[in-house]
Design a protein around this motif. Sequence first.
Motif, PDB file in Angstrom:
ATOM      1  N   LYS A  67      -5.801   5.254   6.683  1.00 26.75           N
ATOM      2  CA  LYS A  67      -6.075   5.260   8.123  1.00 26.75           C
ATOM      3  C   LYS A  67      -5.878   6.648   8.709  1.00 26.75           C
ATOM      4  O   LYS A  67      -6.620   7.086   9.589  1.00 26.75           O
ATOM      5  CB  LYS A  67      -5.182   4.258   8.840  1.00 26.75           C
ATOM      6  N   PHE A 103       7.006   7.165  -1.953  1.00 19.25           N
ATOM      7  CA  PHE A 103       5.618   6.861  -1.635  1.00 19.25           C
ATOM      8  C   PHE A 103       4.869   6.831  -2.956  1.00 19.25           C
ATOM      9  O   PHE A 103       4.930   7.796  -3.727  1.00 19.25           O
ATOM     10  CB  PHE A 103       5.037   7.935  -0.709  1.00 19.25           C
ATOM     11  N   THR A 157       3.228   6.017  12.888  1.00 19.97           N
ATOM     12  CA  THR A 157       4.419   5.157  12.895  1.00 19.97           C
ATOM     13  C   THR A 157       4.293   4.111  11.797  1.00 19.97           C
ATOM     14  O   THR A 157       3.245   3.480  11.654  1.00 19.97           O
ATOM     15  CB  THR A 157       4.576   4.469  14.266  1.00 19.97           C
TER      16      THR A 157
HETATM   17  P1  ADP Z   1       0.532   0.708   8.912  1.00 19.16           P
HETATM   18  O1  ADP Z   1      -0.382   0.235   7.841  1.00 19.16           O
HETATM   19  O2  ADP Z   1       1.163  -0.389   9.675  1.00 19.16           O
HETATM   20  O3  ADP Z   1      -0.035   1.813   9.754  1.00 19.16           O
HETATM   21  P2  ADP Z   1       1.976   2.369   7.061  1.00 19.16           P
HETATM   22  O4  ADP Z   1       1.180   3.592   7.245  1.00 19.16           O
HETATM   23  O5  ADP Z   1       3.426   2.576   6.883  1.00 19.16           O
HETATM   24  O6  ADP Z   1       1.802   1.352   8.227  1.00 19.16           O
HETATM   25  O7  ADP Z   1       1.404   1.657   5.810  1.00 19.16           O
HETATM   26  C1  ADP Z   1       1.923   0.477   5.280  1.00 19.16           C
HETATM   27  C2  ADP Z   1       1.046   0.156   4.122  1.00 19.16           C
HETATM   28  O8  ADP Z   1       1.315   1.108   3.091  1.00 19.16           O
HETATM   29  C3  ADP Z   1       1.272  -1.180   3.498  1.00 19.16           C
HETATM   30  O9  ADP Z   1       0.540  -2.193   4.122  1.00 19.16           O
HETATM   31  C4  ADP Z   1       0.803  -0.927   2.077  1.00 19.16           C
HETATM   32  O10 ADP Z   1      -0.603  -1.032   1.990  1.00 19.16           O
HETATM   33  C5  ADP Z   1       1.184   0.530   1.835  1.00 19.16           C
HETATM   34  N1  ADP Z   1       2.490   0.721   1.170  1.00 19.16           N
HETATM   35  C6  ADP Z   1       3.578  -0.101   1.170  1.00 19.16           C
HETATM   36  N2  ADP Z   1       4.601   0.427   0.475  1.00 19.16           N
HETATM   37  C7  ADP Z   1       4.150   1.620  -0.015  1.00 19.16           C
HETATM   38  C8  ADP Z   1       4.739   2.638  -0.834  1.00 19.16           C
HETATM   39  N3  ADP Z   1       5.993   2.541  -1.275  1.00 19.16           N
HETATM   40  N4  ADP Z   1       3.967   3.706  -1.141  1.00 19.16           N
HETATM   41  C9  ADP Z   1       2.692   3.808  -0.705  1.00 19.16           C
HETATM   42  N5  ADP Z   1       2.095   2.895   0.073  1.00 19.16           N
HETATM   43  C10 ADP Z   1       2.807   1.814   0.422  1.00 19.16           C
END
Ligand code: ADP
Length: 332
Positions: free
Chosen positions: A172, A111, A236
């Motif tokens: 979020k 992350f 999720t």
């Molecule tokens: P959602 O946004 O569908 O609720 P997630 O909480 O898993 O799902 O968030 C995905 C989002 O996290 C991506 O759209 C991007 O903005 C961010 N993201 C993607 N890869 C990483 C990462 N390796 N570390 C931190 N943030 C990430």
Amino acid sequence: MLSRVLSACLVSVLLIPSISHAEWFWYSGTAMTTRIELQLWSDDQATADSASEAVFAEFDRINQRMTRYSEDSELSLVNREAGERPVEVSDSLFRVIEEAQRVSKLSNGAFDISFGSVGFLYDYRELKQPTDTEVAERLQHVSFRDIVLDAEKQTVAFRKPRMKLDLGGIAKGYAVDRGIGILKARGIHHARLSAGGDMRLLGDKRGSPWVVGVRDPRSEDSNAVVLPVSDLALSTSGDYERFFIDEAGNRIHHILSPETGRPAKGIQSVTVMGPDALTTDGLSTAVFVLGVEKGLAMINGLNGIDAIIIDENRDMHYSQGLAAPEAVDSTP
Ligand code: ADP
Ligand code: MG
């Protein structure tokens, strides 16, 4: 709607008039580019409406600060200036970046909010992904250890000037927690609040647990599993929320490996459960990137946190707290 009408009828039939006509209220809308749903139990419509308005206003306020899609957001200011000088930020932005850093350390960089440096090159609506040369160049700026936080001065600085942060994997969850905080402060004891894949349940569903479905990642209207839960946050992360299939047939989705700059492989969805949504949001994204084995090892090392993973073969994996108990040998 029908159930709302039914429950209203039941209340008026079963209760004598002097007792309050408490009932469930439902609200939905869009904020932070995602669907927000709120269900709450309240004595009257006015209290419920005003609580819901306050929650939606808070989502908008957080989005204005933390979005990377607006030049005017506080995050965009940090992205423009933190490479040159420490930028003083609001309590909320500092809190979210601090938690992001904690999850980065726990997950050994799986992350990493500075993934934005390469993440900005993807456009899922325009079916656009970067070339290998672009990825290699931008990966040099992905490095959470080069985000410098000063808790006393509440500043953020970058050791790598071209670094860019993206809070899509964690903001979020923070907003959901703030929403639940608002409801509690207004005397609400039973509620369910979700923003896309991040959800928090306040109390139970009045005498019974809430029933939460973990979606089948390859079917929009069926669940892989349903969970009876109360007073809990669930997040999720899935490869189905934002994605396209490229010319080579690869699924280009929105959770990127900070090591390769490409979509993480091996998992279709991860659901993490814990006490608050800021924690579960960051961790679900982290587990997705870590993969089944390392992801479960991280979750099993944390108190009060559990996870359900659906891997690329659609096999399900549970953390220790959820695994079916071993058969007990009852022979004397
Ligand atoms: P959602 O946004 O569908 O609720 P997630 O909480 O898993 O799902 O968030 C995905 C989002 O996290 C991506 O759209 C991007 O903005 C961010 N993201 C993607 N890869 C990483 C990462 N390796 N570390 C931190 N943030 C990430
Ligand atoms: Mg997340």
